[in-house]
Design a protein around this motif. Structure first.
Motif, PDB file in Angstrom:
ATOM      1  N   LEU A  58     -31.173  40.443 -27.567  1.00  0.00           N
ATOM      2  CA  LEU A  58     -29.801  40.605 -27.107  1.00  0.00           C
ATOM      3  C   LEU A  58     -28.840  40.825 -28.269  1.00  0.00           C
ATOM      4  N   ALA A  59     -29.301  41.481 -29.315  1.00  0.00           N
ATOM      5  CA  ALA A  59     -28.464  41.709 -30.493  1.00  0.00           C
ATOM      6  C   ALA A  59     -27.666  43.004 -30.411  1.00  0.00           C
ATOM      7  N   SER A  60     -27.825  43.764 -29.334  1.00  0.00           N
ATOM      8  CA  SER A  60     -27.066  45.005 -29.176  1.00  0.00           C
ATOM      9  C   SER A  60     -25.636  44.684 -28.735  1.00  0.00           C
ATOM     10  N   THR A  61     -24.819  45.709 -28.600  1.00  0.00           N
ATOM     11  CA  THR A  61     -23.444  45.498 -28.149  1.00  0.00           C
ATOM     12  C   THR A  61     -23.427  44.933 -26.735  1.00  0.00           C
ATOM     13  N   ARG A  62     -24.280  45.457 -25.870  1.00  0.00           N
ATOM     14  CA  ARG A  62     -24.361  44.914 -24.501  1.00  0.00           C
ATOM     15  C   ARG A  62     -24.804  43.460 -24.510  1.00  0.00           C
ATOM     16  N   GLY A  63     -25.749  43.142 -25.370  1.00  0.00           N
ATOM     17  CA  GLY A  63     -26.210  41.759 -25.475  1.00  0.00           C
ATOM     18  C   GLY A  63     -25.110  40.828 -25.955  1.00  0.00           C
ATOM     19  N   ARG A  64     -24.327  41.288 -26.916  1.00  0.00           N
ATOM     20  CA  ARG A  64     -23.216  40.463 -27.408  1.00  0.00           C
ATOM     21  C   ARG A  64     -22.183  40.255 -26.316  1.00  0.00           C
ATOM     22  N   ILE A  65     -21.892  41.310 -25.568  1.00  0.00           N
ATOM     23  CA  ILE A  65     -20.943  41.167 -24.453  1.00  0.00           C
ATOM     24  C   ILE A  65     -21.491  40.189 -23.422  1.00  0.00           C
ATOM     25  N   SER A  84      -8.617  21.425 -14.893  1.00  0.00           N
ATOM     26  CA  SER A  84      -8.099  22.765 -14.640  1.00  0.00           C
ATOM     27  C   SER A  84      -6.973  23.130 -15.599  1.00  0.00           C
ATOM     28  N   ILE A  85      -5.821  23.474 -15.089  1.00  0.00           N
ATOM     29  CA  ILE A  85      -4.742  23.993 -15.926  1.00  0.00           C
ATOM     30  C   ILE A  85      -4.178  22.926 -16.877  1.00  0.00           C
ATOM     31  N   ILE A  86      -4.350  21.662 -16.541  1.00  0.00           N
ATOM     32  CA  ILE A  86      -3.826  20.595 -17.405  1.00  0.00           C
ATOM     33  C   ILE A  86      -4.930  19.922 -18.229  1.00  0.00           C
ATOM     34  N   SER A  87      -6.069  20.578 -18.343  1.00  0.00           N
ATOM     35  CA  SER A  87      -7.190  20.022 -19.093  1.00  0.00           C
ATOM     36  C   SER A  87      -6.833  19.867 -20.571  1.00  0.00           C
ATOM     37  N   PRO A  88      -7.170  18.736 -21.161  1.00  0.00           N
ATOM     38  CA  PRO A  88      -6.929  18.582 -22.602  1.00  0.00           C
ATOM     39  C   PRO A  88      -7.913  19.388 -23.448  1.00  0.00           C
ATOM     40  N   TYR A  89      -8.888  20.005 -22.819  1.00  0.00           N
ATOM     41  CA  TYR A  89      -9.912  20.760 -23.538  1.00  0.00           C
ATOM     42  C   TYR A  89      -9.685  22.268 -23.436  1.00  0.00           C
ATOM     43  N   TRP A  90      -8.459  22.689 -23.226  1.00  0.00           N
ATOM     44  CA  TRP A  90      -8.132  24.107 -23.060  1.00  0.00           C
ATOM     45  C   TRP A  90      -8.577  24.938 -24.252  1.00  0.00           C
ATOM     46  N   TRP A  91      -8.627  24.358 -25.422  1.00  0.00           N
ATOM     47  CA  TRP A  91      -8.962  25.115 -26.630  1.00  0.00           C
ATOM     48  C   TRP A  91     -10.411  25.592 -26.649  1.00  0.00           C
ATOM     49  N   VAL A  92     -11.250  25.078 -25.739  1.00  0.00           N
ATOM     50  CA  VAL A  92     -12.634  25.553 -25.647  1.00  0.00           C
ATOM     51  C   VAL A  92     -12.647  27.035 -25.254  1.00  0.00           C
ATOM     52  N   MET A  93     -11.593  27.486 -24.582  1.00  0.00           N
ATOM     53  CA  MET A  93     -11.496  28.899 -24.199  1.00  0.00           C
ATOM     54  C   MET A  93     -11.377  29.811 -25.418  1.00  0.00           C
ATOM     55  N   LEU A  94     -11.071  29.252 -26.561  1.00  0.00           N
ATOM     56  CA  LEU A  94     -10.965  30.059 -27.770  1.00  0.00           C
ATOM     57  C   LEU A  94     -12.331  30.455 -28.335  1.00  0.00           C
ATOM     58  N   LEU A  95     -13.390  29.735 -27.986  1.00  0.00           N
ATOM     59  CA  LEU A  95     -14.718  30.058 -28.520  1.00  0.00           C
ATOM     60  C   LEU A  95     -15.197  31.452 -28.104  1.00  0.00           C
ATOM     61  N   PRO A  96     -15.111  31.841 -26.818  1.00  0.00           N
ATOM     62  CA  PRO A  96     -15.511  33.214 -26.488  1.00  0.00           C
ATOM     63  C   PRO A  96     -14.605  34.264 -27.135  1.00  0.00           C
ATOM     64  N   VAL A  97     -13.332  33.953 -27.267  1.00  0.00           N
ATOM     65  CA  VAL A  97     -12.409  34.898 -27.913  1.00  0.00           C
ATOM     66  C   VAL A  97     -12.770  35.046 -29.389  1.00  0.00           C
ATOM     67  N   LEU A  98     -13.112  33.962 -30.026  1.00  0.00           N
ATOM     68  CA  LEU A  98     -13.531  34.013 -31.422  1.00  0.00           C
ATOM     69  C   LEU A  98     -14.831  34.812 -31.574  1.00  0.00           C
ATOM     70  N   SER A  99     -15.756  34.633 -30.652  1.00  0.00           N
ATOM     71  CA  SER A  99     -16.994  35.414 -30.685  1.00  0.00           C
ATOM     72  C   SER A  99     -16.699  36.898 -30.510  1.00  0.00           C
ATOM     73  N   ALA A 100     -15.780  37.221 -29.614  1.00  0.00           N
ATOM     74  CA  ALA A 100     -15.403  38.623 -29.414  1.00  0.00           C
ATOM     75  C   ALA A 100     -14.739  39.180 -30.667  1.00  0.00           C
ATOM     76  N   ALA A 101     -13.928  38.378 -31.319  1.00  0.00           N
ATOM     77  CA  ALA A 101     -13.228  38.841 -32.517  1.00  0.00           C
ATOM     78  C   ALA A 101     -14.200  39.129 -33.659  1.00  0.00           C
ATOM     79  N   THR A 102     -15.277  38.378 -33.732  1.00  0.00           N
ATOM     80  CA  THR A 102     -16.220  38.587 -34.833  1.00  0.00           C
ATOM     81  C   THR A 102     -17.212  39.708 -34.568  1.00  0.00           C
ATOM     82  N   THR A 103     -17.326  40.153 -33.301  1.00  0.00           N
ATOM     83  CA  THR A 103     -18.336  41.174 -33.005  1.00  0.00           C
ATOM     84  C   THR A 103     -17.801  42.451 -32.375  1.00  0.00           C
ATOM     85  N   LEU A 104     -16.687  42.406 -31.663  1.00  0.00           N
ATOM     86  CA  LEU A 104     -16.277  43.554 -30.862  1.00  0.00           C
ATOM     87  C   LEU A 104     -15.041  44.288 -31.367  1.00  0.00           C
ATOM     88  N   GLY A 105     -14.369  43.780 -32.343  1.00  0.00           N
ATOM     89  CA  GLY A 105     -13.186  44.462 -32.849  1.00  0.00           C
ATOM     90  C   GLY A 105     -11.933  44.130 -32.053  1.00  0.00           C
TER      91      GLY A 105
END
Length: 118
Positions: A58-65, A84-105
């Motif tokens: 899964l190292a291709s672009t499709r695999g990364r997505i 939900s919207i008031i979760s104190p763990y909202w920052w966990v949503m940054l992990l997929p964004v960070l992964s996208a930033a490092t691989t997808l431009g």
């Protein structure tokens, strides 16, 4: 000279894998209820984060997505079960964004940032 099977296995373990596991373990420790519905998506997110670079098929672009979408789904589930919207763990949503930033431009990062904020 043949390499011992244990040494081959240890090559798969990278130092930052231990950092990821410590981060997710600390996050799991801070959960209030320690309910399976809270810990399950968090554990799945941790496993996906550690396994992502190890599966070469899964190292291709499709695999990364695929990996980023999978982590986004696990993060959504985790946030949903922890308030939900008031979760104190909202920052966990940054992990997929960070992964996208490092691989997808830039465009891929913006798309996944919008998906995470939805």
């Amino acid at each position: 000279m043949p390499v011992h099977p244990l040494l081959r296995w240890l090559r798969l373990v990278r130092p930052h894998d231990l950092v990821w596991l410590l981060l997710f373990a600390a996050l799991g420790y801070t959960l209030e209820d320690h309910d399976i519905f809270d810990i399950g998506p968090l554990a799945a997110l941790a496993i996906a984060q550690v396994l992502e670079p190890k599966i070469k098929a899964l190292a291709s672009t499709r695999g990364r997505i695929f990996w980023i979408v999978l982590k986004l789904v696990f993060a959504w589930l985790f946030i949903g079960f922890t308030g939900s919207i008031i979760s104190p763990y909202w920052w966990v949503m940054l992990l997929p964004v960070l992964s996208a930033a490092t691989t997808l431009g830039l465009v891929g990062t913006l798309v996944f940032a919008m998906m995470a904020s939805a």
